[in-house]
Design an enzyme around this catalytic site. Structure first.
Site, PDB file in Angstrom:
ATOM      1  N   ASP A 118       1.534  13.221   6.796  1.00  0.00           N
ATOM      2  CA  ASP A 118       0.398  13.051   5.875  1.00  0.00           C
ATOM      3  C   ASP A 118       0.081  14.262   5.008  1.00  0.00           C
ATOM      4  O   ASP A 118      -1.007  14.350   4.446  1.00  0.00           O
ATOM      5  CB  ASP A 118      -0.851  12.654   6.682  1.00  0.00           C
ATOM      6  CG  ASP A 118      -0.735  11.232   7.192  1.00  0.00           C
ATOM      7  OD1 ASP A 118      -0.358  10.357   6.402  1.00  0.00           O
ATOM      8  OD2 ASP A 118      -1.020  11.005   8.378  1.00  0.00           O
ATOM      9  N   ASP A 177       2.468   3.727   4.102  1.00  0.00           N
ATOM     10  CA  ASP A 177       1.539   4.739   3.582  1.00  0.00           C
ATOM     11  C   ASP A 177       2.274   5.987   3.079  1.00  0.00           C
ATOM     12  O   ASP A 177       1.787   6.709   2.210  1.00  0.00           O
ATOM     13  CB  ASP A 177       0.539   5.199   4.661  1.00  0.00           C
ATOM     14  CG  ASP A 177       0.089   4.097   5.599  1.00  0.00           C
ATOM     15  OD1 ASP A 177       0.830   3.107   5.747  1.00  0.00           O
ATOM     16  OD2 ASP A 177      -0.982   4.228   6.196  1.00  0.00           O
TER      17      ASP A 177
HETATM   18  N1  GLY Z   1      -2.703   5.032   8.273  1.00  0.00           N
HETATM   19  C1  GLY Z   1      -3.384   5.234   7.090  1.00  0.00           C
HETATM   20  C2  GLY Z   1      -4.270   4.110   6.738  1.00  0.00           C
HETATM   21  O1  GLY Z   1      -5.016   3.662   7.601  1.00  0.00           O
HETATM   22  O2  GLY Z   1      -4.239   3.672   5.618  1.00  0.00           O
END
Ligand code: GLY
Length: 400
Positions: A118, A177
Site C-alpha cells: 500500500d 486495489d
Molecule cells: N483493501 C482496501 C479496500 O478496502 O479498498
C-alpha cells in the site's frame, strides 16, 4: 454537418449504451465546489482535534461517537495529510497547511515500510501532492524511497507485486486495489527515476488484465498465486459478497488504475480496458440512478442493502480523468455522471454538517462488510477521493 455530429453522438451512445443523464450546470458546480472546500477546511480541523498527534484518523465508531485512529503503517494513513493538502490548495487556509505539514512529518518514516503493497496510498497520495504543490526535493526523495520499498514485493515469477503477506487464507495474494499503487512507480520513472519501476508497474497491470478480469470486465478482489510454480490458484472476493460477485470498491480501484496507467503510457490497451470497465459499471442493472454504488453489485437484497460512498467518490474522480482521454458524447457522459456523484455526495444524505460525523466529510462508506468491519461509516479515503474529484472538476472541467 450538425446532423452528422448528432448521428455520431447517437452511435457513440448506443455503443456505450449509456443511460442519459442530466447535463451539469457550470455556475452551480463552481459554487458547490468552493462551498464544499470551505466547509472541509472547518471540518478537517474538527477531525484533527479528535486524533492523537502520533496517530492518523481511521473512521468513526457510529455507535459510541468516538473517532478511531490508526498507526502510520495502516494502509489509509496517507489519506488525511493528502486531503488536507487539497483543502489547503483550494482555500489557502494556513492552519490547514500547518496541520498538513505536521501530519506529513508523522507519515514520512513510512517510506521504508515493506509490510504490504500500500505504499502508493500511504506515501504517494500525501507526498505526491506535497511535491506537486511545493516542489521540495525532500518530498521527492521520500517518494523515490517509497517506490524502492514497494518493489521489494515484486514477484517476477508471477509478474505481479504481492499485496499481503502469506496468511491462513492466501499463499501469495494480489488484490485489485494494487492497481492504485502503480501510480507511485510510474511517477518515479517519469520523474528521473530508474525505468525498472515503470517496467514493474506495466508487468503488474498486464497480469491484472489477464488474470483479475472476467469476460464481462468485472474483477475479482483477490488472486491467490503459487509462488513455487507461478500458477494462479484461485480468484476470490475477500471483501465482496461472494467469489463470483463484483465488489464495488474493487471495481472502482481497477477502473481508476487503468485510466491512470493510460495517462503515463498512452497504451491503447489500457484505455480500452478502462472504457470497458466504465461500460460494465455505468450500465450495470444494479447501478443506482444516482450512481452511489451498492457495496457489491451482486447482493441479492439490492436495493435493500448499503451504499458505499467511497466507491462512488473513486469512480467520480476516475471518470473525470477518463473524460480527458475520450471525446464527444462519451466524454460528456463521464463528466455528467461525475457531477451527479459529486452533487449527491454533497447532499445532506451523505455530507456531514460542521462538527458532526467526527470531523469526517462523508457518511455511509463500507470498508469490509463480510468481516463486519467499518460498515456504513465515514472513511478517510472516501473523503480524499471526493476532494480529488472536486479538485479535478474545478481544474479540468470548469476552467476550460
Ligand atoms: N483493501 C482496501 C479496500 O478496502 O479498498
Amino acid at each position: 454537418m450538425k446532423s452528422k455530429k448528432f448521428l455520431l453522438g447517437i452511435i457513440v451512445c448506443l455503443f456505450f449504451q449509456m443511460q442519459s443523464i442530466a447535463q451539469f450546470n457550470a455556475a452551480e458546480m463552481s459554487d458547490l465546489i468552493n462551498k464544499q472546500f470551505q466547509f472541509a477546511s472547518k471540518q478537517l480541523k474538527v477531525l484533527e482535534s479528535h486524533v492523537p498527534d502520533s496517530m492518523m484518523p481511521k473512521t468513526l465508531n457510529t455507535k459510541t461517537g468516538i473517532v478511531e485512529s490508526s498507526k502510520t503503517n495502516w494502509w489509509c494513513s496517507g489519506f488525511f495529510p493528502a486531503s488536507l493538502l487539497y483543502v489547503y490548495e483550494h482555500t489557502n487556509d494556513q492552519e490547514i497547511l500547518r496541520i498538513a505539514k505536521k501530519r506529513l512529518a508523522l507519515q514520512e518514516p513510512m517510506k521504508h515500510y515493506t509490510g504490504n503493497h500500500d505504499l502508493g496510498f500511504m506515501m504517494f497520495n500525501p507526498f505526491g501532492n506535497a511535491y506537486r504543490l511545493f516542489k521540495d526535493p525532500k518530498d521527492k526523495a521520500t517518494i523515490d524511497t517509497a517506490a524502492m520499498s514497494l518493489i521489494t514485493r515484486y514477484r517476477p515469477q508471477i509478474k505481479s507485486i504481492q499485496s499481503w503477506n502469506k496468511n491462513k487464507n492466501f499463499n501469495c495474494p494480489v488484490i485489485i486495489d494494487n492497481m492504485m499503487n502503480l501510480e507511485l512507480l510510474m511517477w518515479v520513472s517519469q520523474n528521473g527515476g530508474d525505468p525498472k519501476f515503470r517496467e514493474i508497474a506495466i508487468n503488474h497491470a498486464n497480469s491484472t488484465i489477464t488474470n483479475h478480469y472476467r469476460s464481462d470486465y468485472s474483477a475479482f478482489h483477490v488472486l491467490d498465486y503459487d509462488l513455487e510454480t507461478g500458477k494462479l490458484i484461485a480468484g476470490k472476493n475477500h471483501q465482496g459478497y461472494n467469489d463470483a460477485s463484483a465488489w464495488s470498491r474493487g471495481q472502482a480501484w481497477g477502473f481508476y488504475g487503468f485510466v491512470m496507467m493510460y495517462r503515463f503510457t498512452k497504451d491503447q490497451r489500457y484505455l480500452d480496458h478502462a472504457r470497458n470497465i466504465a461500460k460494465f459499471l455505468l450500465n450495470h442493472p444494479n447501478m443506482p440512478k444516482d450512481y452511489i454504488l451498492y457495496w457489491d453489485f451482486n447482493v441479492p437484497e439490492i436495493p435493500n442493502t448499503l451504499r458505499d460512498a467511497s466507491a462512488a467518490a473513486i469512480l467520480a474522480s476516475g471518470l473525470l480523468e477518463l473524460s480527458q482521454f475520450t471525446k464527444g458524447a462519451e466524454s460528456k457522459n463521464y463528466i455528467n455522471v461525475s457531477a451527479s456523484i459529486i452533487n449527491t455526495l454533497s447532499s445532506t444524505s451523505y455530507f456531514a454538517t460542521v462538527g458532526d460525523n467526527g470531523g469526517f466529510l462523508l457518511k455511509h462508506s463500507v470498508g469490509h462488510l463480510p468481516g463486519n468491519s467499518e460498515v456504513d461509516v465515514p472513511l478517510t479515503y472516501a473523503d480524499y477521493y471526493y476532494l480529488e474529484a472536486m479538485h479535478r472538476f474545478k481544474n479540468w472541467i470548469l476552467k476550460k
